[in-house]
Design an enzyme around this catalytic site. Structure first.
Site, PDB file in Angstrom:
ATOM      1  CD  GLU A 186      -2.956  -1.226   2.098  1.00 35.21           C
ATOM      2  OE1 GLU A 186      -3.017  -0.441   3.045  1.00 35.21           O
ATOM      3  OE2 GLU A 186      -3.905  -1.948   1.748  1.00 35.21           O
ATOM      4  CB  CYS A 192      -1.980   6.966   1.247  1.00 37.20           C
ATOM      5  SG  CYS A 192      -3.417   6.169   1.963  1.00 37.20           S
TER       6      CYS A 192
HETATM    7  P1  NAD Z   1       8.581   4.744   4.460  1.00 37.03           P
HETATM    8  O1  NAD Z   1       8.498   3.863   3.277  1.00 37.03           O
HETATM    9  O2  NAD Z   1       9.736   5.649   4.592  1.00 37.03           O
HETATM   10  O3  NAD Z   1       8.564   3.876   5.808  1.00 37.03           O
HETATM   11  C1  NAD Z   1       7.542   2.932   6.049  1.00 37.03           C
HETATM   12  C2  NAD Z   1       8.068   1.856   6.983  1.00 37.03           C
HETATM   13  O4  NAD Z   1       9.041   1.081   6.293  1.00 37.03           O
HETATM   14  C3  NAD Z   1       8.746   2.362   8.253  1.00 37.03           C
HETATM   15  O5  NAD Z   1       8.323   1.583   9.351  1.00 37.03           O
HETATM   16  C4  NAD Z   1      10.214   2.132   7.958  1.00 37.03           C
HETATM   17  O6  NAD Z   1      11.001   1.970   9.113  1.00 37.03           O
HETATM   18  C5  NAD Z   1      10.152   0.857   7.151  1.00 37.03           C
HETATM   19  N1  NAD Z   1      11.335   0.587   6.321  1.00 37.03           N
HETATM   20  C6  NAD Z   1      12.173   1.488   5.750  1.00 37.03           C
HETATM   21  N2  NAD Z   1      13.145   0.841   5.067  1.00 37.03           N
HETATM   22  C7  NAD Z   1      12.918  -0.484   5.204  1.00 37.03           C
HETATM   23  C8  NAD Z   1      13.564  -1.657   4.716  1.00 37.03           C
HETATM   24  N3  NAD Z   1      14.673  -1.584   3.961  1.00 37.03           N
HETATM   25  N4  NAD Z   1      13.044  -2.861   5.033  1.00 37.03           N
HETATM   26  C9  NAD Z   1      11.923  -2.947   5.792  1.00 37.03           C
HETATM   27  N5  NAD Z   1      11.272  -1.870   6.293  1.00 37.03           N
HETATM   28  C10 NAD Z   1      11.762  -0.649   5.996  1.00 37.03           C
HETATM   29  O7  NAD Z   1       7.202   5.523   4.496  1.00 37.03           O
HETATM   30  P2  NAD Z   1       6.787   6.690   5.458  1.00 37.03           P
HETATM   31  O8  NAD Z   1       7.562   7.899   5.060  1.00 37.03           O
HETATM   32  O9  NAD Z   1       6.819   6.199   6.855  1.00 37.03           O
HETATM   33  O10 NAD Z   1       5.233   6.892   5.057  1.00 37.03           O
HETATM   34  C11 NAD Z   1       4.786   7.718   4.059  1.00 37.03           C
HETATM   35  C12 NAD Z   1       4.464   6.919   2.813  1.00 37.03           C
HETATM   36  O11 NAD Z   1       3.466   5.944   3.113  1.00 37.03           O
HETATM   37  C13 NAD Z   1       3.853   7.789   1.723  1.00 37.03           C
HETATM   38  O12 NAD Z   1       4.405   7.460   0.480  1.00 37.03           O
HETATM   39  C14 NAD Z   1       2.375   7.435   1.776  1.00 37.03           C
HETATM   40  O13 NAD Z   1       1.677   7.666   0.588  1.00 37.03           O
HETATM   41  C15 NAD Z   1       2.445   5.988   2.126  1.00 37.03           C
HETATM   42  N6  NAD Z   1       1.144   5.543   2.679  1.00 37.03           N
HETATM   43  C16 NAD Z   1       0.346   4.728   1.906  1.00 37.03           C
HETATM   44  C17 NAD Z   1      -0.892   4.301   2.384  1.00 37.03           C
HETATM   45  C18 NAD Z   1      -1.781   3.398   1.567  1.00 37.03           C
HETATM   46  O14 NAD Z   1      -2.698   2.805   2.123  1.00 37.03           O
HETATM   47  N7  NAD Z   1      -1.560   3.256   0.266  1.00 37.03           N
HETATM   48  C19 NAD Z   1      -1.313   4.719   3.646  1.00 37.03           C
HETATM   49  C20 NAD Z   1      -0.487   5.546   4.401  1.00 37.03           C
HETATM   50  C21 NAD Z   1       0.757   5.945   3.905  1.00 37.03           C
END
Ligand code: NAD
Length: 490
Positions: free
Chosen positions: A253, A289
Protein backbone atom coordinates in the site's frame (compact mmCIF):
# COMPACT_ATOMS: atom_id res chain seq x y z
CA UNK A 1 -7.08 15.12 28.30
CA UNK A 2 -3.83 16.46 29.81
CA UNK A 3 -0.44 15.79 28.28
CA UNK A 4 2.23 14.58 30.74
CA UNK A 5 5.36 16.72 30.91
CA UNK A 6 7.97 14.08 31.78
CA UNK A 7 9.67 12.15 28.95
CA UNK A 8 8.14 8.68 28.92
CA UNK A 9 10.00 5.52 27.90
CA UNK A 10 8.25 2.92 25.76
CA UNK A 11 9.27 -0.67 25.16
CA UNK A 12 8.94 -3.42 22.59
CA UNK A 13 6.31 -6.12 23.09
CA UNK A 14 7.69 -9.58 22.39
CA UNK A 15 6.06 -12.78 23.65
CA UNK A 16 3.74 -10.70 25.84
CA UNK A 17 6.70 -9.05 27.62
CA UNK A 18 7.71 -5.40 27.66
CA UNK A 19 11.36 -5.38 26.61
CA UNK A 20 13.94 -2.64 26.18
CA UNK A 21 16.61 -3.15 23.53
CA UNK A 22 20.37 -3.59 23.67
CA UNK A 23 20.36 -1.11 20.77
CA UNK A 24 19.39 1.68 23.18
CA UNK A 25 16.65 4.11 22.35
CA UNK A 26 15.53 6.75 19.85
CA UNK A 27 13.92 10.07 20.74
CA UNK A 28 10.37 10.72 19.71
CA UNK A 29 9.64 14.35 18.80
CA UNK A 30 6.28 16.05 19.26
CA UNK A 31 5.89 17.76 15.87
CA UNK A 32 3.75 20.55 17.25
CA UNK A 33 6.57 21.72 19.57
CA UNK A 34 9.68 20.20 17.99
CA UNK A 35 10.60 18.84 21.46
CA UNK A 36 11.41 15.31 22.65
CA UNK A 37 8.41 13.87 24.52
CA UNK A 38 9.15 10.11 24.67
CA UNK A 39 11.74 7.49 23.85
CA UNK A 40 11.28 4.27 21.89
CA UNK A 41 13.58 1.25 21.61
CA UNK A 42 16.13 1.30 18.80
CA UNK A 43 15.57 -2.39 18.12
CA UNK A 44 18.32 -4.71 16.87
CA UNK A 45 18.56 -7.68 14.55
CA UNK A 46 18.39 -9.89 17.68
CA UNK A 47 15.13 -8.26 18.82
CA UNK A 48 13.61 -8.86 15.39
CA UNK A 49 14.78 -12.50 15.35
CA UNK A 50 13.40 -13.09 18.84
CA UNK A 51 10.02 -11.74 17.73
CA UNK A 52 9.99 -14.08 14.72
CA UNK A 53 10.81 -17.16 16.85
CA UNK A 54 8.15 -16.16 19.35
CA UNK A 55 5.47 -15.55 16.74
CA UNK A 56 6.37 -18.82 15.03
CA UNK A 57 5.87 -20.77 18.26
CA UNK A 58 2.60 -18.99 19.06
CA UNK A 59 1.30 -19.84 15.57
CA UNK A 60 0.86 -23.51 16.51
CA UNK A 61 -1.94 -22.85 19.03
CA UNK A 62 -3.40 -19.67 17.52
CA UNK A 63 -3.85 -21.15 14.04
CA UNK A 64 -5.63 -24.23 15.37
CA UNK A 65 -8.19 -22.36 17.47
CA UNK A 66 -11.78 -22.78 16.36
CA UNK A 67 -12.61 -19.62 14.33
CA UNK A 68 -15.29 -18.51 16.79
CA UNK A 69 -12.74 -18.63 19.63
CA UNK A 70 -10.41 -16.36 17.66
CA UNK A 71 -13.41 -14.11 17.07
CA UNK A 72 -14.05 -13.86 20.80
CA UNK A 73 -10.49 -12.61 21.37
CA UNK A 74 -10.74 -10.04 18.58
CA UNK A 75 -14.08 -8.69 19.80
CA UNK A 76 -12.54 -8.22 23.24
CA UNK A 77 -9.66 -6.29 21.67
CA UNK A 78 -12.19 -3.97 19.99
CA UNK A 79 -13.96 -3.36 23.31
CA UNK A 80 -10.68 -2.84 25.17
CA UNK A 81 -9.28 -0.24 22.82
CA UNK A 82 -12.52 1.73 23.00
CA UNK A 83 -12.10 1.74 26.80
CA UNK A 84 -8.58 3.12 26.29
CA UNK A 85 -9.61 5.34 23.38
CA UNK A 86 -8.79 8.69 24.92
CA UNK A 87 -5.28 7.63 25.90
CA UNK A 88 -4.56 6.07 22.49
CA UNK A 89 -5.96 9.06 20.63
CA UNK A 90 -3.74 11.43 22.65
CA UNK A 91 -0.64 9.30 21.96
CA UNK A 92 -1.36 9.24 18.22
CA UNK A 93 -1.83 13.01 18.30
CA UNK A 94 1.46 13.63 20.07
CA UNK A 95 3.23 11.06 17.89
CA UNK A 96 2.41 12.60 14.53
CA UNK A 97 0.46 15.82 15.04
CA UNK A 98 -2.97 14.61 13.88
CA UNK A 99 -5.39 16.79 15.86
CA UNK A 100 -7.02 15.20 18.90
CA UNK A 101 -10.57 16.09 17.88
CA UNK A 102 -10.13 13.72 14.88
CA UNK A 103 -8.08 10.97 16.53
CA UNK A 104 -10.51 10.77 19.45
CA UNK A 105 -13.85 10.96 17.63
CA UNK A 106 -12.93 9.64 14.17
CA UNK A 107 -9.93 7.34 14.43
CA UNK A 108 -10.61 5.33 17.59
CA UNK A 109 -14.20 4.27 16.72
CA UNK A 110 -13.00 3.30 13.25
CA UNK A 111 -10.23 1.10 14.73
CA UNK A 112 -12.80 -0.75 16.82
CA UNK A 113 -15.00 -1.27 13.76
CA UNK A 114 -12.13 -3.08 12.00
CA UNK A 115 -11.55 -5.39 14.99
CA UNK A 116 -15.27 -6.21 15.11
CA UNK A 117 -15.39 -6.78 11.35
CA UNK A 118 -12.36 -9.06 11.52
CA UNK A 119 -13.99 -10.99 14.38
CA UNK A 120 -17.05 -11.53 12.18
CA UNK A 121 -14.88 -12.79 9.32
CA UNK A 122 -12.92 -15.56 11.07
CA UNK A 123 -15.19 -18.26 9.63
CA UNK A 124 -14.85 -16.87 6.08
CA UNK A 125 -11.09 -17.34 6.41
CA UNK A 126 -11.64 -21.07 6.96
CA UNK A 127 -14.14 -21.74 4.20
CA UNK A 128 -13.19 -23.71 1.11
CA UNK A 129 -15.00 -25.14 -1.92
CA UNK A 130 -15.98 -28.72 -2.64
CA UNK A 131 -16.26 -30.26 -6.11
CA UNK A 132 -17.46 -33.80 -6.79
CA UNK A 133 -15.21 -35.22 -9.56
CA UNK A 134 -17.07 -38.30 -10.74
CA UNK A 135 -18.48 -41.01 -8.42
CA UNK A 136 -15.33 -41.75 -6.40
CA UNK A 137 -13.30 -38.57 -6.26
CA UNK A 138 -13.99 -35.46 -4.18
CA UNK A 139 -11.92 -32.36 -4.72
CA UNK A 140 -11.87 -29.51 -2.27
CA UNK A 141 -9.91 -26.48 -1.19
CA UNK A 142 -8.78 -25.61 2.32
CA UNK A 143 -8.02 -22.06 3.34
CA UNK A 144 -5.03 -21.82 5.65
CA UNK A 145 -3.13 -18.98 7.32
CA UNK A 146 0.43 -18.28 6.12
CA UNK A 147 2.20 -18.37 9.50
CA UNK A 148 4.16 -15.37 10.74
CA UNK A 149 3.04 -12.14 9.03
CA UNK A 150 5.02 -8.90 9.27
CA UNK A 151 3.22 -5.55 9.04
CA UNK A 152 5.52 -2.61 8.25
CA UNK A 153 3.75 0.65 8.93
CA UNK A 154 4.38 4.37 8.25
CA UNK A 155 4.33 7.42 10.51
CA UNK A 156 1.30 9.18 9.11
CA UNK A 157 -1.49 6.95 10.48
CA UNK A 158 0.18 4.32 12.69
CA UNK A 159 -2.83 3.04 14.62
CA UNK A 160 -4.99 2.74 11.52
CA UNK A 161 -2.41 0.88 9.44
CA UNK A 162 -1.47 -1.31 12.46
CA UNK A 163 -5.14 -2.24 12.87
CA UNK A 164 -6.03 -3.14 9.30
CA UNK A 165 -3.01 -5.43 9.07
CA UNK A 166 -3.14 -7.05 12.51
CA UNK A 167 -6.92 -7.52 12.78
CA UNK A 168 -7.33 -9.44 9.50
CA UNK A 169 -4.05 -11.36 9.69
CA UNK A 170 -4.93 -12.53 13.21
CA UNK A 171 -8.53 -13.31 12.26
CA UNK A 172 -7.25 -15.68 9.58
CA UNK A 173 -5.07 -17.51 12.12
CA UNK A 174 -1.66 -15.93 11.43
CA UNK A 175 0.56 -14.51 14.13
CA UNK A 176 1.83 -10.97 13.63
CA UNK A 177 4.83 -8.72 14.11
CA UNK A 178 4.27 -4.99 13.65
CA UNK A 179 7.24 -2.78 12.83
CA UNK A 180 6.19 0.86 13.36
CA UNK A 181 8.01 3.81 11.84
CA UNK A 182 10.99 5.02 13.85
CA UNK A 183 9.46 8.51 13.41
CA UNK A 184 6.22 7.66 15.25
CA UNK A 185 6.20 4.43 17.27
CA UNK A 186 4.79 5.44 20.63
CA UNK A 187 1.08 4.92 19.96
CA UNK A 188 1.81 1.54 18.33
CA UNK A 189 3.93 0.34 21.26
CA UNK A 190 1.21 1.23 23.76
CA UNK A 191 -1.47 -0.24 21.47
CA UNK A 192 0.50 -3.50 21.29
CA UNK A 193 0.83 -3.50 25.08
CA UNK A 194 -2.93 -3.15 25.52
CA UNK A 195 -3.74 -5.81 22.91
CA UNK A 196 -1.35 -8.18 24.69
CA UNK A 197 -3.50 -7.91 27.80
CA UNK A 198 -6.16 -9.76 25.76
CA UNK A 199 -4.33 -12.08 23.35
CA UNK A 200 -2.13 -15.07 24.27
CA UNK A 201 1.62 -14.24 24.41
CA UNK A 202 3.51 -14.15 21.12
CA UNK A 203 0.42 -13.84 18.92
CA UNK A 204 0.99 -10.10 18.36
CA UNK A 205 4.44 -8.51 18.76
CA UNK A 206 5.64 -4.95 18.18
CA UNK A 207 9.30 -4.17 17.50
CA UNK A 208 10.40 -0.57 16.94
CA UNK A 209 13.68 0.45 15.35
CA UNK A 210 15.19 1.52 12.07
CA UNK A 211 13.82 0.27 8.78
CA UNK A 212 17.16 -0.96 7.48
CA UNK A 213 17.84 -2.89 10.72
CA UNK A 214 14.63 -4.23 12.31
CA UNK A 215 12.51 -3.91 9.16
CA UNK A 216 15.05 -5.57 6.91
CA UNK A 217 15.75 -8.42 9.35
CA UNK A 218 12.04 -9.16 9.64
CA UNK A 219 11.23 -9.17 5.93
CA UNK A 220 14.30 -11.27 5.07
CA UNK A 221 13.64 -13.90 7.73
CA UNK A 222 12.77 -17.31 6.21
CA UNK A 223 10.17 -17.97 8.92
CA UNK A 224 8.24 -14.83 7.93
CA UNK A 225 5.72 -16.01 5.36
CA UNK A 226 3.97 -12.81 4.28
CA UNK A 227 4.78 -9.09 4.39
CA UNK A 228 2.33 -6.21 4.28
CA UNK A 229 3.91 -2.79 3.79
CA UNK A 230 2.20 0.56 3.99
CA UNK A 231 4.86 3.06 3.01
CA UNK A 232 6.76 4.58 0.15
CA UNK A 233 7.72 3.14 -3.24
CA UNK A 234 11.41 3.32 -2.25
CA UNK A 235 10.82 1.05 0.72
CA UNK A 236 8.77 -1.33 -1.43
CA UNK A 237 11.77 -1.67 -3.77
CA UNK A 238 14.17 -2.19 -0.84
CA UNK A 239 11.93 -4.96 0.51
CA UNK A 240 11.65 -6.57 -2.93
CA UNK A 241 15.46 -6.64 -3.04
CA UNK A 242 15.75 -8.04 0.50
CA UNK A 243 13.31 -10.84 -0.27
CA UNK A 244 14.60 -11.61 -3.77
CA UNK A 245 16.46 -14.75 -2.66
CA UNK A 246 13.60 -15.95 -0.49
CA UNK A 247 10.47 -14.60 -2.21
CA UNK A 248 7.26 -14.26 -0.23
CA UNK A 249 3.83 -12.83 -0.99
CA UNK A 250 3.39 -9.14 -0.28
CA UNK A 251 0.69 -6.56 0.09
CA UNK A 252 1.96 -3.12 -0.94
CA UNK A 253 0.00 0.00 0.00
CA UNK A 254 2.08 2.86 -1.35
CA UNK A 255 1.86 6.51 -2.29
CA UNK A 256 -0.53 8.53 -4.39
CA UNK A 257 -1.13 11.72 -6.33
CA UNK A 258 -4.88 11.50 -6.39
CA UNK A 259 -7.04 13.72 -8.63
CA UNK A 260 -10.26 15.32 -7.42
CA UNK A 261 -12.22 16.44 -10.51
CA UNK A 262 -14.99 19.04 -10.32
CA UNK A 263 -17.36 19.42 -13.30
CA UNK A 264 -19.56 22.47 -13.92
CA UNK A 265 -22.73 20.45 -13.24
CA UNK A 266 -21.65 19.52 -9.68
CA UNK A 267 -23.13 20.81 -6.44
CA UNK A 268 -20.37 23.38 -5.99
CA UNK A 269 -20.78 23.92 -2.25
CA UNK A 270 -20.54 20.21 -1.60
CA UNK A 271 -17.60 19.91 -4.01
CA UNK A 272 -15.72 22.83 -2.47
CA UNK A 273 -15.91 21.20 0.96
CA UNK A 274 -15.14 17.76 -0.46
CA UNK A 275 -11.99 18.72 -2.37
CA UNK A 276 -10.55 21.11 0.21
CA UNK A 277 -11.42 20.39 3.85
CA UNK A 278 -12.25 16.72 3.39
CA UNK A 279 -10.04 16.06 0.39
CA UNK A 280 -6.69 17.23 1.71
CA UNK A 281 -6.71 19.97 4.36
CA UNK A 282 -7.85 17.86 7.28
CA UNK A 283 -6.58 17.26 10.79
CA UNK A 284 -3.34 15.55 9.81
CA UNK A 285 -2.33 18.26 7.37
CA UNK A 286 -2.76 16.35 4.13
CA UNK A 287 -0.46 13.54 5.25
CA UNK A 288 -2.68 10.71 4.16
CA UNK A 289 -2.13 8.47 1.19
CA UNK A 290 -5.34 9.36 -0.67
CA UNK A 291 -4.97 13.10 -0.17
CA UNK A 292 -6.61 14.68 -3.23
CA UNK A 293 -3.48 16.62 -4.05
CA UNK A 294 -4.45 17.50 -7.63
CA UNK A 295 -7.71 19.47 -7.81
CA UNK A 296 -9.00 19.62 -11.39
CA UNK A 297 -11.72 22.24 -11.97
CA UNK A 298 -13.71 22.86 -15.15
CA UNK A 299 -12.79 26.32 -16.48
CA UNK A 300 -16.37 27.62 -16.60
CA UNK A 301 -16.68 27.37 -12.80
CA UNK A 302 -13.02 27.83 -11.91
CA UNK A 303 -13.20 31.27 -10.27
CA UNK A 304 -16.40 30.48 -8.42
CA UNK A 305 -14.93 27.25 -6.99
CA UNK A 306 -11.68 28.90 -5.96
CA UNK A 307 -13.62 31.59 -4.07
CA UNK A 308 -15.69 28.96 -2.28
CA UNK A 309 -12.61 26.93 -1.36
CA UNK A 310 -10.73 29.97 -0.07
CA UNK A 311 -13.73 31.00 2.03
CA UNK A 312 -13.90 27.54 3.61
CA UNK A 313 -10.18 27.51 4.35
CA UNK A 314 -10.32 30.99 5.89
CA UNK A 315 -13.35 30.13 8.00
CA UNK A 316 -12.54 26.61 9.08
CA UNK A 317 -8.81 25.95 9.20
CA UNK A 318 -7.40 26.75 12.60
CA UNK A 319 -3.77 25.86 13.30
CA UNK A 320 -3.01 25.52 17.00
CA UNK A 321 -2.12 23.15 19.80
CA UNK A 322 -3.09 19.68 18.61
CA UNK A 323 -4.90 18.78 21.86
CA UNK A 324 -7.01 21.92 21.68
CA UNK A 325 -10.57 21.10 20.48
CA UNK A 326 -10.67 24.25 18.33
CA UNK A 327 -7.56 23.26 16.31
CA UNK A 328 -8.62 21.77 12.99
CA UNK A 329 -5.25 21.14 11.33
CA UNK A 330 -2.01 19.93 12.89
CA UNK A 331 1.65 20.29 11.94
CA UNK A 332 3.77 18.22 9.57
CA UNK A 333 4.63 15.01 11.41
CA UNK A 334 8.43 15.24 11.49
CA UNK A 335 11.35 17.49 10.61
CA UNK A 336 12.39 15.65 7.43
CA UNK A 337 8.87 15.74 6.03
CA UNK A 338 8.56 19.42 6.97
CA UNK A 339 11.71 20.23 4.97
CA UNK A 340 10.33 18.24 2.05
CA UNK A 341 6.95 19.99 2.03
CA UNK A 342 8.57 23.44 2.31
CA UNK A 343 10.94 22.55 -0.54
CA UNK A 344 8.00 21.57 -2.77
CA UNK A 345 6.30 24.93 -2.15
CA UNK A 346 9.52 26.61 -3.35
CA UNK A 347 9.77 24.23 -6.33
CA UNK A 348 6.16 25.07 -7.23
CA UNK A 349 7.03 28.77 -7.40
CA UNK A 350 10.18 28.09 -9.44
CA UNK A 351 8.16 25.99 -11.87
CA UNK A 352 5.83 28.93 -12.48
CA UNK A 353 2.96 27.89 -10.22
CA UNK A 354 0.95 30.69 -8.64
CA UNK A 355 0.29 30.40 -4.93
CA UNK A 356 -3.36 31.38 -4.65
CA UNK A 357 -3.75 30.46 -0.99
CA UNK A 358 -1.31 30.01 1.91
CA UNK A 359 2.30 29.13 1.15
CA UNK A 360 3.80 30.27 4.46
CA UNK A 361 5.41 27.97 7.01
CA UNK A 362 7.19 27.91 10.37
CA UNK A 363 5.79 28.17 13.90
CA UNK A 364 7.34 31.62 14.39
CA UNK A 365 5.51 32.95 11.31
CA UNK A 366 2.19 31.19 11.73
CA UNK A 367 1.77 30.91 15.51
CA UNK A 368 3.87 33.70 17.08
CA UNK A 369 1.34 34.09 19.91
CA UNK A 370 2.08 30.48 21.06
CA UNK A 371 5.73 30.40 22.23
CA UNK A 372 5.54 26.64 22.92
CA UNK A 373 4.67 25.96 19.26
CA UNK A 374 7.20 28.16 17.43
CA UNK A 375 9.66 25.28 16.91
CA UNK A 376 6.94 22.97 15.57
CA UNK A 377 6.64 21.93 11.94
CA UNK A 378 3.76 24.14 10.81
CA UNK A 379 2.69 24.72 7.20
CA UNK A 380 -0.34 26.67 6.00
CA UNK A 381 -2.90 25.00 3.74
CA UNK A 382 -1.54 25.87 0.32
CA UNK A 383 -3.16 25.96 -3.12
CA UNK A 384 -0.87 26.32 -6.14
CA UNK A 385 -2.50 27.07 -9.48
CA UNK A 386 -0.77 25.54 -12.50
CA UNK A 387 -1.66 24.92 -16.11
CA UNK A 388 0.58 21.96 -16.76
CA UNK A 389 0.27 18.55 -15.13
CA UNK A 390 3.82 17.55 -16.05
CA UNK A 391 5.37 19.83 -13.40
CA UNK A 392 7.13 18.12 -10.50
CA UNK A 393 4.55 19.42 -8.03
CA UNK A 394 1.85 17.62 -10.05
CA UNK A 395 3.78 14.38 -10.52
CA UNK A 396 5.63 13.80 -7.24
CA UNK A 397 3.98 12.92 -3.95
CA UNK A 398 4.36 15.91 -1.60
CA UNK A 399 2.42 14.40 1.32
CA UNK A 400 1.39 17.56 3.11
CA UNK A 401 -1.19 20.38 3.02
CA UNK A 402 -0.29 21.40 -0.51
CA UNK A 403 -2.57 20.89 -3.52
CA UNK A 404 -2.16 21.92 -7.10
CA UNK A 405 -5.21 23.38 -8.82
CA UNK A 406 -5.52 22.70 -12.55
CA UNK A 407 -8.22 24.09 -14.89
CA UNK A 408 -9.62 21.92 -17.71
CA UNK A 409 -12.20 22.37 -20.48
CA UNK A 410 -13.56 18.96 -21.50
CA UNK A 411 -14.24 15.58 -19.90
CA UNK A 412 -11.62 13.98 -22.19
CA UNK A 413 -9.03 16.48 -21.02
CA UNK A 414 -9.94 15.90 -17.36
CA UNK A 415 -9.52 12.12 -17.58
CA UNK A 416 -6.25 12.47 -19.48
CA UNK A 417 -4.84 14.74 -16.75
CA UNK A 418 -6.21 12.53 -13.97
CA UNK A 419 -4.52 9.43 -15.41
CA UNK A 420 -1.27 11.23 -16.25
CA UNK A 421 0.52 9.98 -13.13
CA UNK A 422 2.51 6.92 -12.16
CA UNK A 423 0.21 6.50 -9.15
CA UNK A 424 -3.32 5.07 -8.94
CA UNK A 425 -4.69 5.17 -5.42
CA UNK A 426 -7.79 7.39 -5.23
CA UNK A 427 -9.88 9.64 -7.44
CA UNK A 428 -12.83 11.91 -6.72
CA UNK A 429 -15.42 12.96 -9.31
CA UNK A 430 -17.93 15.72 -8.62
CA UNK A 431 -20.83 15.79 -11.10
CA UNK A 432 -24.61 15.41 -11.30
CA UNK A 433 -24.40 13.57 -14.65
CA UNK A 434 -24.95 9.84 -14.11
CA UNK A 435 -23.79 8.89 -17.61
CA UNK A 436 -20.53 10.77 -17.09
CA UNK A 437 -20.11 9.02 -13.75
CA UNK A 438 -20.44 5.60 -15.34
CA UNK A 439 -17.99 6.47 -18.13
CA UNK A 440 -15.35 7.91 -15.83
CA UNK A 441 -15.48 5.13 -13.25
CA UNK A 442 -14.43 2.77 -16.04
CA UNK A 443 -11.77 5.08 -17.47
CA UNK A 444 -10.06 6.22 -14.28
CA UNK A 445 -6.89 4.34 -13.33
CA UNK A 446 -7.15 4.07 -9.55
CA UNK A 447 -7.96 1.54 -6.87
CA UNK A 448 -10.69 3.68 -5.28
CA UNK A 449 -13.16 6.08 -6.90
CA UNK A 450 -15.45 8.36 -4.95
CA UNK A 451 -18.39 10.09 -6.66
CA UNK A 452 -19.70 13.25 -4.95
CA UNK A 453 -17.84 12.23 -1.82
CA UNK A 454 -14.20 11.61 -0.98
CA UNK A 455 -11.98 9.50 1.27
CA UNK A 456 -14.72 7.27 2.60
CA UNK A 457 -13.03 4.09 3.88
CA UNK A 458 -14.37 1.33 6.09
CA UNK A 459 -14.15 -2.36 6.90
CA UNK A 460 -17.01 -3.24 4.54
CA UNK A 461 -15.03 -2.71 1.30
CA UNK A 462 -11.40 -3.29 0.28
CA UNK A 463 -8.89 -0.45 -0.03
CA UNK A 464 -5.90 -0.74 -2.35
CA UNK A 465 -4.05 0.83 -5.23
CA UNK A 466 -3.05 0.18 -8.83
CA UNK A 467 0.02 1.28 -10.83
CA UNK A 468 2.80 2.46 -8.47
CA UNK A 469 0.33 2.80 -5.59
CA UNK A 470 0.76 -0.90 -4.95
CA UNK A 471 -1.24 -4.10 -5.02
CA UNK A 472 -3.28 -6.24 -2.68
CA UNK A 473 -5.47 -5.11 0.19
CA UNK A 474 -5.43 -5.68 3.94
CA UNK A 475 -8.51 -7.88 3.88
CA UNK A 476 -9.25 -11.28 5.35
CA UNK A 477 -8.78 -13.56 2.32
CA UNK A 478 -5.41 -11.97 1.49
CA UNK A 479 -4.14 -13.38 4.76
CA UNK A 480 -5.06 -16.94 3.74
CA UNK A 481 -3.75 -19.28 1.08
CA UNK A 482 -5.59 -22.12 -0.62
CA UNK A 483 -4.59 -25.76 -0.50
CA UNK A 484 -6.19 -28.06 -3.08
CA UNK A 485 -7.03 -31.63 -2.07
CA UNK A 486 -8.32 -34.68 -4.02
CA UNK A 487 -9.71 -37.69 -2.17
CA UNK A 488 -10.17 -40.89 -4.17
CA UNK A 489 -12.37 -43.32 -2.28
CA UNK A 490 -11.99 -46.50 -4.39
P1 NAD B 1 8.58 4.74 4.46
O1 NAD B 1 8.50 3.86 3.28
O2 NAD B 1 9.74 5.65 4.59
O3 NAD B 1 8.56 3.88 5.81
C1 NAD B 1 7.54 2.93 6.05
C2 NAD B 1 8.07 1.86 6.98
O4 NAD B 1 9.04 1.08 6.29
C3 NAD B 1 8.75 2.36 8.25
O5 NAD B 1 8.32 1.58 9.35
C4 NAD B 1 10.21 2.13 7.96
O6 NAD B 1 11.00 1.97 9.11
C5 NAD B 1 10.15 0.86 7.15
N1 NAD B 1 11.33 0.59 6.32
C6 NAD B 1 12.17 1.49 5.75
N2 NAD B 1 13.15 0.84 5.07
C7 NAD B 1 12.92 -0.48 5.20
C8 NAD B 1 13.56 -1.66 4.72
N3 NAD B 1 14.67 -1.58 3.96
N4 NAD B 1 13.04 -2.86 5.03
C9 NAD B 1 11.92 -2.95 5.79
N5 NAD B 1 11.27 -1.87 6.29
C10 NAD B 1 11.76 -0.65 6.00
O7 NAD B 1 7.20 5.52 4.50
P2 NAD B 1 6.79 6.69 5.46
O8 NAD B 1 7.56 7.90 5.06
O9 NAD B 1 6.82 6.20 6.86
O10 NAD B 1 5.23 6.89 5.06
C11 NAD B 1 4.79 7.72 4.06
C12 NAD B 1 4.46 6.92 2.81
O11 NAD B 1 3.47 5.94 3.11
C13 NAD B 1 3.85 7.79 1.72
O12 NAD B 1 4.41 7.46 0.48
C14 NAD B 1 2.37 7.43 1.78
O13 NAD B 1 1.68 7.67 0.59
C15 NAD B 1 2.44 5.99 2.13
N6 NAD B 1 1.14 5.54 2.68
C16 NAD B 1 0.35 4.73 1.91
C17 NAD B 1 -0.89 4.30 2.38
C18 NAD B 1 -1.78 3.40 1.57
O14 NAD B 1 -2.70 2.80 2.12
N7 NAD B 1 -1.56 3.26 0.27
C19 NAD B 1 -1.31 4.72 3.65
C20 NAD B 1 -0.49 5.55 4.40
C21 NAD B 1 0.76 5.95 3.91
Amino acid sequence: MKIANEIREYQNIINGNLLSSSGGHLDSIDPSTGKVWATIPCGTKEDAELAVETANEAFVDWSTLVPTDRATYLRKVGDYIVQHGEELAALETQDNGWVFRETQYGLIPSLASFWYDAAGATAIASKGETVQLGPTCTGYTLREPFGVVVGIIPWNAPLFTFTVKAAYALAAGNTVIIKPSELASVASLRYGELINEILPPGVLNVVSGLGNEVGETLVRHPKVKKVSLTGSGGTAKAIANSTAENPKPMILELGGKSPNIVFEDADLDKAAYGVSLNGIFSGNAGQFCVGGSRILIQRSIFDKMITKMKNLLNEQIQLGHTMNPTSTMGPIANAAQYEKVCAYIAIGKEEGGEIIFGGRHGGGTLLPEHPELVDGYWVEPTLIQVDNNSLRICQEEIFGPVATVIPFDTEEEAIAIANDTTYGLGAGIWTSNLNRTQRLIRQIESGNVWINTYRRVGPELPFGGVKESGFGTDSILEYTREKTCYIESE
